[in-house]
Design an enzyme around this catalytic site. Structure first.
Site, PDB file in Angstrom:
ATOM      1  N   ARG A   1      52.800  32.553  19.585  1.00 14.70           N
ATOM      2  CA  ARG A   1      52.884  31.588  18.469  1.00 14.70           C
ATOM      3  C   ARG A   1      54.337  31.479  18.000  1.00 14.70           C
ATOM      4  NH1 ARG A   1      48.766  33.157  16.354  1.00 14.70           N
ATOM      5  NH2 ARG A   1      47.522  31.520  17.282  1.00 14.70           N
TER       6      ARG A   1
ATOM      7  N   GLU B   1      38.281  18.003  20.007  1.00 17.12           N
ATOM      8  CA  GLU B   1      38.681  18.838  21.151  1.00 17.12           C
ATOM      9  C   GLU B   1      38.063  18.347  22.437  1.00 17.12           C
ATOM     10  OE1 GLU B   1      38.692  23.039  21.274  1.00 17.12           O
ATOM     11  OE2 GLU B   1      39.494  23.241  19.255  1.00 17.12           O
TER      12      GLU B   1
ATOM     13  N   ASP C   1      46.735  24.949  19.451  1.00 20.54           N
ATOM     14  CA  ASP C   1      45.625  25.478  20.218  1.00 20.54           C
ATOM     15  C   ASP C   1      46.105  26.725  20.955  1.00 20.54           C
ATOM     16  OD1 ASP C   1      42.908  24.600  20.377  1.00 20.54           O
ATOM     17  OD2 ASP C   1      43.166  24.646  22.547  1.00 20.54           O
TER      18      ASP C   1
ATOM     19  N   LYS D   1      54.712  41.033  15.293  1.00 17.74           N
ATOM     20  CA  LYS D   1      54.010  39.974  16.040  1.00 17.74           C
ATOM     21  C   LYS D   1      54.719  38.625  15.854  1.00 17.74           C
ATOM     22  CE  LYS D   1      49.662  37.627  16.840  1.00 17.74           C
ATOM     23  NZ  LYS D   1      48.392  37.159  16.311  1.00 17.74           N
TER      24      LYS D   1
HETATM   25  P1  IMP Z   1      41.792  28.279  18.657  1.00 19.58           P
HETATM   26  O1  IMP Z   1      43.180  27.913  19.021  1.00 19.58           O
HETATM   27  O2  IMP Z   1      41.550  28.145  17.184  1.00 19.58           O
HETATM   28  O3  IMP Z   1      40.766  27.568  19.500  1.00 19.58           O
HETATM   29  O4  IMP Z   1      41.666  29.838  18.913  1.00 19.58           O
HETATM   30  C1  IMP Z   1      41.102  30.370  20.051  1.00 19.58           C
HETATM   31  C2  IMP Z   1      40.681  31.800  19.875  1.00 19.58           C
HETATM   32  O5  IMP Z   1      41.737  32.638  20.231  1.00 19.58           O
HETATM   33  C3  IMP Z   1      40.194  32.209  18.492  1.00 19.58           C
HETATM   34  O6  IMP Z   1      39.014  32.941  18.638  1.00 19.58           O
HETATM   35  C4  IMP Z   1      41.250  33.118  17.961  1.00 19.58           C
HETATM   36  O7  IMP Z   1      40.703  34.186  17.285  1.00 19.58           O
HETATM   37  C5  IMP Z   1      41.946  33.588  19.211  1.00 19.58           C
HETATM   38  N1  IMP Z   1      43.376  33.641  18.951  1.00 19.58           N
HETATM   39  C6  IMP Z   1      44.200  32.579  18.739  1.00 19.58           C
HETATM   40  N2  IMP Z   1      45.438  33.027  18.491  1.00 19.58           N
HETATM   41  C7  IMP Z   1      45.375  34.371  18.545  1.00 19.58           C
HETATM   42  C8  IMP Z   1      46.329  35.392  18.325  1.00 19.58           C
HETATM   43  O8  IMP Z   1      47.496  35.158  18.009  1.00 19.58           O
HETATM   44  N3  IMP Z   1      45.886  36.642  18.455  1.00 19.58           N
HETATM   45  C9  IMP Z   1      44.616  36.960  18.789  1.00 19.58           C
HETATM   46  N4  IMP Z   1      43.683  36.061  18.982  1.00 19.58           N
HETATM   47  C10 IMP Z   1      44.058  34.761  18.851  1.00 19.58           C
END
Ligand code: IMP
Length: 194
Positions: free
Chosen positions: A165, A31, A60, A159
């Site tokens: 997403r 990253e 991401d 959702k």
């Molecule tokens: P990463 O993409 O794994 O770096 O996620 C970043 C942060 O955002 C993580 O702490 C996840 O819990 C949060 N996150 C990612 N996608 C979602 C979602 O769809 N809903 C809520 N939190 C999310």
């Protein structure tokens, strides 16, 4: 490629409805620090796909809160683990303007397919308290626009139809399925998504 089982479960369900199977590759991703999720995902997939003939997807995501200048954004994971939902709510306790959005960026590549990024966003607002236990991460404090409940209070089916997403993966699925039917070809040896 994600180490987060919740994100994988959602992605799998969204893509299965489009006839696409994926499997989770639990490799740590590289990253870079950047304010753009697109750039972070693109860099990670470029690094990982150097020796990988199958199609790789790197995802991401983050929550961007307007009044906090987009914070936590690319730092969403770290902020969730440190100050958490309560910390975000206390940063915003005297804020009336609570607009925010979630973003997901997916970068796709293989040794034969040059990197391509698909992005999805959903606008909404930050609730005043933690509500619901469904979903993961920031779901219990995010109310999607046009609704009253947080993602934490709604069923996964809801959702997966409306989220950042879902929007990003549907863009990917359209591109991938068009390539399968030959309207534009993905030059890749294996069709299975990794
Ligand atoms: P990463 O993409 O794994 O770096 O996620 C970043 C942060 O955002 C993580 O702490 C996840 O819990 C949060 N996150 C990612 N996608 C979602 C979602 O769809 N809903 C809520 N939190 C999310």
């Amino acid at each position: 490629m994600t180490e987060n089982p919740d994100k994988f479960r959602e992605a799998k369900s969204i893509l299965e409805a489009q006839g696409i199977q994926i499997r989770q590759l639990k490799r740590p991703k590289v990253e870079v620090q950047d304010s753009s999720l697109e750039k972070i995902a693109r860099f990670a997939v470029k690094t990982a796909s150097v020796d990988h003939t199958g199609l790789l997807l790197v995802e991401d995501s983050g929550l961007f809160i307007d009044v906090l200048g987009g914070f936590p954004g690319p730092f969403s994971s770290y902020v969730y683990k440190t100050i958490g939902l309560k910390g975000i709510l206390s940063l915003m306790h005297d804020q009336r303007k609570r607009n925010a959005h979630f973003q997901t960026s997916i970068a796709v590549a293989s040794t034969n397919v040059s990197p391509r990024v698909f992005t999805g966003t959903v606008r909404g607002s930050v609730s005043r308290e933690i509500r619901g236990t469904a979903g993961f991460g920031y779901d219990p404090i995010f109310i999607p626009e046009g609704f009253r409940e947080t993602f934490g209070q709604t069923k996964a089916g809801f959702k997966n139809k409306t989220s950042h997403r879902a929007r990003a993966f549907l863009k990917f699925a359209n591109w991938y399925n068009r390539s399968r039917t030959g309207r534009h070809r993905v030059r890749t040896h294996k069709r299975a998504l990794k």
